[in-house]
Design a protein around this motif. Sequence first.
Motif, PDB file in Angstrom:
ATOM      1  N   MET A   1     -34.579 111.111 142.805  1.00 26.54           N
ATOM      2  CA  MET A   1     -33.449 111.963 142.475  1.00 26.54           C
ATOM      3  C   MET A   1     -33.871 113.409 142.717  1.00 26.54           C
ATOM      4  O   MET A   1     -34.817 113.890 142.113  1.00 26.54           O
ATOM      5  CB  MET A   1     -33.044 111.770 141.028  1.00 26.54           C
TER       6      MET A   1
ATOM      7  N   PRO B   1     -31.624 115.976 139.265  1.00 27.64           N
ATOM      8  CA  PRO B   1     -31.074 115.213 138.146  1.00 27.64           C
ATOM      9  C   PRO B   1     -30.258 116.096 137.201  1.00 27.64           C
ATOM     10  O   PRO B   1     -30.564 117.262 136.997  1.00 27.64           O
ATOM     11  CB  PRO B   1     -32.308 114.656 137.433  1.00 27.64           C
TER      12      PRO B   1
ATOM     13  N   GLU C   1     -35.829 108.095 132.577  1.00 25.29           N
ATOM     14  CA  GLU C   1     -35.858 108.469 133.998  1.00 25.29           C
ATOM     15  C   GLU C   1     -35.681 107.235 134.883  1.00 25.29           C
ATOM     16  O   GLU C   1     -34.921 107.258 135.856  1.00 25.29           O
ATOM     17  CB  GLU C   1     -37.170 109.168 134.330  1.00 25.29           C
TER      18      GLU C   1
ATOM     19  N   GLY D   1     -32.129 106.082 134.771  1.00 22.74           N
ATOM     20  CA  GLY D   1     -31.310 106.989 135.576  1.00 22.74           C
ATOM     21  C   GLY D   1     -31.398 106.673 137.056  1.00 22.74           C
ATOM     22  O   GLY D   1     -30.392 106.686 137.767  1.00 22.74           O
ATOM     23  N   ARG D   2     -32.606 106.362 137.514  1.00 26.49           N
ATOM     24  CA  ARG D   2     -32.780 106.004 138.929  1.00 26.49           C
ATOM     25  C   ARG D   2     -32.028 104.718 139.264  1.00 26.49           C
ATOM     26  O   ARG D   2     -31.372 104.618 140.296  1.00 26.49           O
ATOM     27  CB  ARG D   2     -34.260 105.859 139.271  1.00 26.49           C
TER      28      ARG D   2
ATOM     29  N   SER E   1     -28.263 105.448 139.170  1.00 26.19           N
ATOM     30  CA  SER E   1     -27.906 106.255 140.347  1.00 26.19           C
ATOM     31  C   SER E   1     -27.856 105.383 141.594  1.00 26.19           C
ATOM     32  O   SER E   1     -26.929 105.482 142.399  1.00 26.19           O
ATOM     33  CB  SER E   1     -28.919 107.386 140.546  1.00 26.19           C
ATOM     34  N   GLY E   2     -28.853 104.518 141.745  1.00 29.84           N
ATOM     35  CA  GLY E   2     -28.889 103.630 142.904  1.00 29.84           C
ATOM     36  C   GLY E   2     -27.701 102.694 142.940  1.00 29.84           C
ATOM     37  O   GLY E   2     -27.089 102.488 143.992  1.00 29.84           O
TER      38      GLY E   2
ATOM     39  N   LEU F   1     -24.735 103.123 141.581  1.00 27.62           N
ATOM     40  CA  LEU F   1     -23.505 103.866 141.848  1.00 27.62           C
ATOM     41  C   LEU F   1     -23.452 104.394 143.277  1.00 27.62           C
ATOM     42  O   LEU F   1     -22.403 104.360 143.917  1.00 27.62           O
ATOM     43  CB  LEU F   1     -23.353 105.018 140.852  1.00 27.62           C
ATOM     44  N   MET F   2     -24.559 104.875 143.782  1.00 23.69           N
ATOM     45  CA  MET F   2     -24.586 105.456 145.128  1.00 23.69           C
ATOM     46  C   MET F   2     -24.377 104.393 146.201  1.00 23.69           C
ATOM     47  O   MET F   2     -23.787 104.672 147.229  1.00 23.69           O
ATOM     48  CB  MET F   2     -25.914 106.178 145.376  1.00 23.69           C
TER      49      MET F   2
END
Length: 79
Positions: free
Chosen positions: A1, A4, A26, A29-30, A33-34, A36-37
């Motif tokens: 990220m 962040p 953390e 979050g990764r 994020s992965g 969703l992305m």
Amino acid sequence: MDNPVEVTIPVDAEVARALADPARREAAGRVLSGLLMRGQLRDVLAEAIAEAKREARANGLTDADIDAELKAWRQEPLS
């Protein structure tokens, strides 16, 4: 990220305790994020719902029972 940003999301108390650790927060979050992305969150949710329905059916519930439970749940006031 690369950049962040802190966000607040509701989680169960047990999850909140686990996320008190910065390294776990953390990592979570990764992962989020992965998902969703790459558009994978929808697939994860669909799989979870399908699994819940399979389990409900295995316990003798019909689609009508499941739909009635969902309707009742949606009508409950938010607390």
